[in-house]
Design a protein around this motif. Structure first.
Motif, short mmCIF file in Angstrom:
data_model
loop_
_atom_site.label_atom_id
_atom_site.label_comp_id
_atom_site.label_asym_id
_atom_site.label_seq_id
_atom_site.Cartn_x
_atom_site.Cartn_y
_atom_site.Cartn_z
N ALA A 20 71.97 16.88 16.92
CA ALA A 20 71.91 17.97 17.52
C ALA A 20 73.13 19.10 17.43
O ALA A 20 72.76 20.36 16.94
CB ALA A 20 71.79 18.07 19.03
N GLN A 21 74.33 18.71 17.03
CA GLN A 21 75.56 19.46 16.79
C GLN A 21 75.48 19.95 15.56
O GLN A 21 75.72 21.13 15.28
CB GLN A 21 76.70 18.70 17.36
CG GLN A 21 78.08 19.42 17.13
CD GLN A 21 78.07 20.46 17.96
OE1 GLN A 21 77.74 20.48 19.01
NE2 GLN A 21 78.85 21.73 17.55
N TYR A 22 75.21 19.06 14.62
CA TYR A 22 75.52 19.42 13.15
C TYR A 22 73.94 19.50 12.25
O TYR A 22 74.12 19.96 11.36
CB TYR A 22 76.25 18.18 12.55
CG TYR A 22 77.68 18.17 13.19
CD1 TYR A 22 78.37 18.99 12.79
CD2 TYR A 22 77.83 16.92 13.92
CE1 TYR A 22 79.67 18.83 13.42
CE2 TYR A 22 79.11 16.85 14.45
CZ TYR A 22 79.94 17.94 13.96
OH TYR A 22 81.23 17.88 14.67
N HIS A 23 72.96 19.37 12.93
CA HIS A 23 71.68 19.65 12.12
C HIS A 23 70.47 20.39 12.90
O HIS A 23 70.50 21.45 12.52
CB HIS A 23 71.07 18.27 12.15
CG HIS A 23 70.03 18.11 11.03
ND1 HIS A 23 68.59 18.29 11.39
CD2 HIS A 23 69.75 18.23 9.72
CE1 HIS A 23 67.61 18.40 10.56
NE2 HIS A 23 68.36 18.23 9.42
N SER A 24 70.35 20.14 14.11
CA SER A 24 69.12 20.76 14.69
C SER A 24 69.29 20.44 16.19
O SER A 24 69.35 19.40 16.58
CB SER A 24 67.86 20.83 14.02
OG SER A 24 66.86 21.23 15.02
N ARG A 25 68.91 21.41 17.14
CA ARG A 25 69.21 21.23 18.55
C ARG A 25 67.76 20.69 18.87
O ARG A 25 67.82 20.16 20.15
CB ARG A 25 69.27 22.69 19.12
CG ARG A 25 70.28 23.39 19.19
CD ARG A 25 70.44 24.76 19.82
NE ARG A 25 69.63 25.02 20.68
CZ ARG A 25 69.50 25.93 21.76
NH1 ARG A 25 70.20 27.04 21.54
NH2 ARG A 25 68.79 26.00 22.67
N TYR A 26 66.88 20.56 18.28
CA TYR A 26 65.72 19.74 18.57
C TYR A 26 65.88 18.23 18.71
O TYR A 26 64.99 17.39 19.44
CB TYR A 26 64.68 19.92 17.61
CG TYR A 26 64.09 21.45 17.67
CD1 TYR A 26 63.54 22.03 19.10
CD2 TYR A 26 64.12 22.13 16.76
CE1 TYR A 26 62.94 23.29 18.98
CE2 TYR A 26 63.81 23.40 16.65
CZ TYR A 26 63.04 23.90 17.96
OH TYR A 26 62.80 25.29 17.79
N TRP A 27 67.07 17.83 18.30
CA TRP A 27 67.44 16.21 18.46
C TRP A 27 67.74 16.21 19.85
O TRP A 27 67.72 14.90 20.31
CB TRP A 27 68.40 16.06 17.42
CG TRP A 27 68.20 15.82 16.22
CD1 TRP A 27 68.13 16.61 15.10
CD2 TRP A 27 67.47 14.67 15.74
NE1 TRP A 27 67.71 15.83 13.97
CE2 TRP A 27 67.29 14.87 14.07
CE3 TRP A 27 66.97 13.41 16.16
CZ2 TRP A 27 66.73 13.99 13.20
CZ3 TRP A 27 66.41 12.55 15.31
CH2 TRP A 27 66.24 12.77 14.07
#
Length: 86
Positions: A20-27
């Motif tokens: 979520a921190q480094y790729h996408s908040r959807y995680w």
């Protein structure tokens, strides 16, 4: 089995927070899913990961150093109190 499930849950939560921190908040939805599953299993005693791991044969062998005496079996069966202690 309980220790394995706790490790999976902790690892999934930390991994999804990193994603979520480094790729996408959807995680963060995955983090919420793991948390809700832990919460529901505390009420219902149903743990999908436990069922999956048992089908794969994980946790079916006796732990190292277990003598199989009734006192040992009773102590280990009553420990925890969540879906994993059955």
């Amino acid at each position: 089995m309980e220790r394995i499930i706790r490790r999976f849950a902790g690892s999934f939560i930390l991994l999804s927070l990193l994603l979520a921190q480094y790729h996408s908040r959807y995680w963060l939805w995955f983090t919420a899913f793991v948390g809700l599953n832990l919460l529901q299993s505390s009420f219902t005693g149903f743990c999908p990961l436990e069922k999956l791991l048992r089908r794969l044969g994980v946790g079916s062998e006796k732990p190292a150093g277990s003598t199989g005496t009734p006192a040992t079996a009773t102590a280990s069966a009553g420990a925890g109190g969540d879906c994993c202690s059955r």
